[in-house]
Motif scaffolding. Structure first.
Motif, PDB file in Angstrom:
ATOM      1  N   VAL A 154       0.980  -1.148  -0.217  1.00 11.47           N
ATOM      2  CA  VAL A 154      -0.237  -0.356  -0.526  1.00 11.47           C
ATOM      3  C   VAL A 154       1.136   1.242  -0.105  1.00 11.47           C
ATOM      4  N   ASN A 155       0.309   2.455  -0.469  1.00  6.30           N
ATOM      5  CA  ASN A 155       0.728   3.912  -0.211  1.00  6.30           C
ATOM      6  C   ASN A 155       1.492   3.959   1.050  1.00  6.30           C
ATOM      7  N   LEU A 156       2.045   4.986   1.062  1.00  4.36           N
ATOM      8  CA  LEU A 156       2.609   4.679   3.278  1.00  4.36           C
ATOM      9  C   LEU A 156       1.570   5.951   3.250  1.00  4.36           C
ATOM     10  N   HIS A 157       1.277   7.142   2.578  1.00  4.41           N
ATOM     11  CA  HIS A 157       0.990   8.586   2.532  1.00  4.41           C
ATOM     12  C   HIS A 157      -0.764   8.468   3.357  1.00  4.41           C
ATOM     13  N   CYS A 158      -1.416   7.460   3.117  1.00  2.82           N
ATOM     14  CA  CYS A 158      -3.030   6.965   3.327  1.00  2.82           C
ATOM     15  C   CYS A 158      -2.944   5.826   3.921  1.00  2.82           C
ATOM     16  N   THR A 159      -2.573   5.793   5.167  1.00  2.00           N
ATOM     17  CA  THR A 159      -2.119   4.862   5.885  1.00  2.00           C
ATOM     18  C   THR A 159      -1.805   5.367   7.157  1.00  2.00           C
ATOM     19  N   ALA A 160      -2.483   4.819   8.578  1.00  2.00           N
ATOM     20  CA  ALA A 160      -1.655   4.975   9.690  1.00  2.00           C
ATOM     21  C   ALA A 160      -0.019   4.179  10.745  1.00  2.00           C
ATOM     22  N   LEU A 161      -0.083   3.445   9.365  1.00  4.09           N
ATOM     23  CA  LEU A 161       0.748   2.013   9.243  1.00  4.09           C
ATOM     24  C   LEU A 161       1.917   2.907   8.874  1.00  4.09           C
ATOM     25  N   GLY A 162       1.837   3.361   7.554  1.00  3.98           N
ATOM     26  CA  GLY A 162       2.517   4.569   6.346  1.00  3.98           C
ATOM     27  C   GLY A 162       2.656   5.992   7.064  1.00  3.98           C
ATOM     28  N   LYS A 163       1.739   6.241   7.667  1.00  5.11           N
ATOM     29  CA  LYS A 163       2.701   7.379   8.155  1.00  5.11           C
ATOM     30  C   LYS A 163       3.493   6.826   9.265  1.00  5.11           C
ATOM     31  N   ALA A 164       3.238   6.090   9.497  1.00  2.76           N
ATOM     32  CA  ALA A 164       4.427   6.025  11.495  1.00  2.76           C
ATOM     33  C   ALA A 164       5.384   5.264  11.318  1.00  2.76           C
ATOM     34  N   ILE A 165       5.889   5.179   9.816  1.00  2.30           N
ATOM     35  CA  ILE A 165       6.895   4.601   8.960  1.00  2.30           C
ATOM     36  C   ILE A 165       7.583   5.914   8.905  1.00  2.30           C
ATOM     37  N   LEU A 166       6.971   6.755   7.931  1.00  2.00           N
ATOM     38  CA  LEU A 166       7.226   8.048   6.882  1.00  2.00           C
ATOM     39  C   LEU A 166       7.830   8.979   8.291  1.00  2.00           C
ATOM     40  N   ALA A 167       7.260   8.825   9.284  1.00  2.00           N
ATOM     41  CA  ALA A 167       7.656   9.670  10.230  1.00  2.00           C
ATOM     42  C   ALA A 167       8.899   9.676  11.220  1.00  2.00           C
ATOM     43  N   GLU A 168       9.403   7.953  10.799  1.00  2.00           N
ATOM     44  CA  GLU A 168      11.053   7.549  11.103  1.00  2.00           C
ATOM     45  C   GLU A 168      11.423   8.114  10.051  1.00  2.00           C
ATOM     46  N   LEU A 169      11.723   8.334   8.729  1.00  2.00           N
ATOM     47  CA  LEU A 169      12.560   7.738   8.093  1.00  2.00           C
ATOM     48  C   LEU A 169      12.983   9.211   7.892  1.00  2.00           C
ATOM     49  N   PRO A 170      13.940   9.470   7.654  1.00  2.00           N
ATOM     50  CA  PRO A 170      14.682  11.046   7.323  1.00  2.00           C
ATOM     51  C   PRO A 170      14.319  11.818   5.425  1.00  2.00           C
ATOM     52  N   GLU A 171      13.919  12.867   5.934  1.00  2.00           N
ATOM     53  CA  GLU A 171      13.262  13.581   5.420  1.00  2.00           C
ATOM     54  C   GLU A 171      13.097  13.848   3.493  1.00  2.00           C
ATOM     55  N   ALA A 172      14.326  14.116   3.055  1.00  2.00           N
ATOM     56  CA  ALA A 172      15.038  13.346   2.042  1.00  2.00           C
ATOM     57  C   ALA A 172      14.896  11.829   1.436  1.00  2.00           C
ATOM     58  N   ARG A 173      14.137  11.170   2.100  1.00  2.00           N
ATOM     59  CA  ARG A 173      14.178   9.591   1.777  1.00  2.00           C
ATOM     60  C   ARG A 173      12.331   9.449   1.988  1.00  2.00           C
ATOM     61  N   VAL A 174      11.547  10.618   2.535  1.00  2.00           N
ATOM     62  CA  VAL A 174      10.662  11.011   2.353  1.00  2.00           C
ATOM     63  C   VAL A 174       9.798  11.474   1.364  1.00  2.00           C
TER      64      VAL A 174
END
Length: 251
Positions: A133-153
């Protein structure tokens, strides 16, 4: 992702054919050729090779994805330390909440579900182990994105975009990044009917020695609301995520 100069087109074609078989839930040569706009003879040759190598099965004129992929998927999942450690906590969460509990990791810029456990009143949705699934539209995805460097996001959003799944989906990068700041502060991410109408989800990140995963609890809006949505489930998720992190650190 743009093709590399060293990639093999024949291999790419085989995998695209497999994806079509998955998407159509089985198909014949003509349907696959039409979907990919390539000659039927090419499709036939690829399918025959995949059949001989046991990666597809055939019933009449219809080809489908074979169980050989299940063998490979199980092998991959079972060698992941995070899977073995997160699974018992996911099972416990499902028992405590009665709802659907998922765990996911990031791979190639998407969220991949690695385990799924339903409580007594869990609703069945479209998740299963291996689903992307795309990360931007799920709670799981947003939890993961929040822990990644901004450049990776930024890389992930550039590659996969922010498609609108429901009327509630966040499709503006600045709005998403502001939300990710809150996720980092609170340790909790929310999906407010952003991927599926009528479904809410709460997730917490699991960060262990460079591996980023997330645990979530999801359920219908009629049950996941008020204190349950904002206090009870988040507290359970934070506790479970902490247990996983400790077990991973000292196992």
């Amino acid at each position: 992702m743009s093709p590399d100069a060293n990639t093999v087109n024949a291999t790419r074609t085989s995998f695209r054919i497999i994806e079509v078989l998955k998407r159509l839930d089985g198909a014949g040569v003509t349907d696959v050729a039409s979907e990919l706009d390539i000659p039927k003879s090419t499709v036939h040759n690829h399918l025959q090779t995949l059949l001989e190598e046991r990666y597809v099965v055939k019933a009449g004129d219809t080809y489908n994805v074979g169980l050989r992929f299940l063998e490979l998927g199980e092998f991959t999942r079972n060698r992941m330390d995070i899977y073995e450690t997160v699974r018992p906590e996911a099972e416990t969460l499902a028992e405590k909440t009665g709802e659907m509990v998922n765990a996911a990791v990031e791979e190639h810029g998407q969220g991949v579900y690695i385990t799924r456990h339903g409580g007594q009143q869990a609703v069945n949705v479209d998740t299963y182990a291996g689903k992307r699934v795309n990360l931007h539209c799920t709670a799981l995805g947003k939890a993961i994105l929040a822990e990644l460097p901004e450049a990776r996001v930024d890389e992930i959003l550039d590659e996969h975009g922010m498609p609108e799944r429901t009327e509630h989906t966040v499709t503006d990068p600045d709005e998403l990044k502001a939300e990710l700041e809150t996720v980092r502060e609170q340790g909790i991410a929310y999906d407010r009917e952003e991927r599926l109408p009528g479904l809410r989800c709460v997730a917490a990140p699991v960060v262990t020695d460079g591996v980023v995963a997330a645990l979530s609890v999801s359920g219908p809006t009629t049950r996941i609301k008020g204190e349950t949505f904002h206090e009870e489930i988040p507290e359970l998720l934070l506790s479970a995520a902490n247990v996983v992190e400790i077990n991973m650190a000292y196992s």
